[in-house]
Design an enzyme around this catalytic site. Structure first.
Site, short mmCIF file in Angstrom:
data_model
loop_
_atom_site.label_atom_id
_atom_site.label_comp_id
_atom_site.label_asym_id
_atom_site.label_seq_id
_atom_site.Cartn_x
_atom_site.Cartn_y
_atom_site.Cartn_z
CB ILE A 1 -23.31 36.04 4.79
CG1 ILE A 1 -24.63 35.56 4.20
CG2 ILE A 1 -23.50 36.64 6.17
CD1 ILE A 1 -25.63 36.64 3.92
CB SER A 2 -19.07 40.25 4.58
OG SER A 2 -19.82 41.16 5.36
CB THR A 3 -16.37 38.10 8.63
OG1 THR A 3 -15.66 39.24 8.14
CG2 THR A 3 -15.85 36.85 7.97
#
Length: 183
Positions: free
Chosen positions: A9-11
């Site tokens: 889950i990227s920022t």
């Protein structure tokens, strides 16, 4: 059998539920997820587990192409390895499917654009940091200890005061005191 890898889950894409729902809607029977591990990192245990779990005839489905990896070469190597094992690949968001020649060609193009986007972000970040340095600004969290406080800590340590007592006197954590005493 559908196996899915929602590998991180990227920022910018913090909505885990959105990604999980998309994978479930795509028919995923098992979902692997590396939380807090960027897809640019070499160590991604859940991705490795997903790749190990897959068998001939399975299809690896990712929520988005960049969840498999940032570098075009790496993404294509993973997909080529899957193809060599008789495993298909799908990207739910981009609608890519490597079970046909058109899907493979589109995947190559999409991976190249994903790499271009990633490289552009890195270039902009570096340029911003260089501009900040040129204006005598430094990125990151401000230091908690100024030069005068660091000198006080060293002076107290030289007088035999313990790090715990120095921390209490100066209103710092013991770890912060140790960090500045080590400088």
């Amino acid at each position: 059998m559908q196996s899915s890898s929602e590998t991180d889950i990227s920022t910018l894409e913090q909505n885990v539920d959105l990604q999980l729902k998309a994978l479930q809607d795509a028919g995923a029977q098992r979902i692997f997820s590396d939380h807090g591990v960027g897809s640019s990192k070499a160590e991604r245990p859940q991705l490795a587990a997903a790749l190990d779990h897959l068998r001939e005839g399975d299809v690896l489905t990712v929520w988005k192409l960049d969840r498999l990896g940032r570098a075009t070469r790496n993404v294509l190597e993973v997909i080529e390895g899957l193809r060599g094992r008789g495993i298909g690949f799908r990207s739910a968001t981009e609608g890519l499917d490597t079970t046909g020649a058109t899907g493979t060609a589109m995947l190559t193009i999409m991976a190249a654009f994903a790499q271009l986007e990633w490289d552009t972000i890195i270039e902009r970040t570096r340029a911003g940091l260089a501009a900040a340095r040129a204006n005598n600004r430094q990125g990151g969290r401000p230091r908690k200890v100024d030069a005068a406080t660091a000198v006080k800590a060293r002076t107290l340590k030289a007088k035999g005061v313990s790090a715990s007592d120095i921390a209490r006197m100066l209103g710092l954590s013991r770890a912060t005191v140790y960090r500045y005493l080590a400088d």
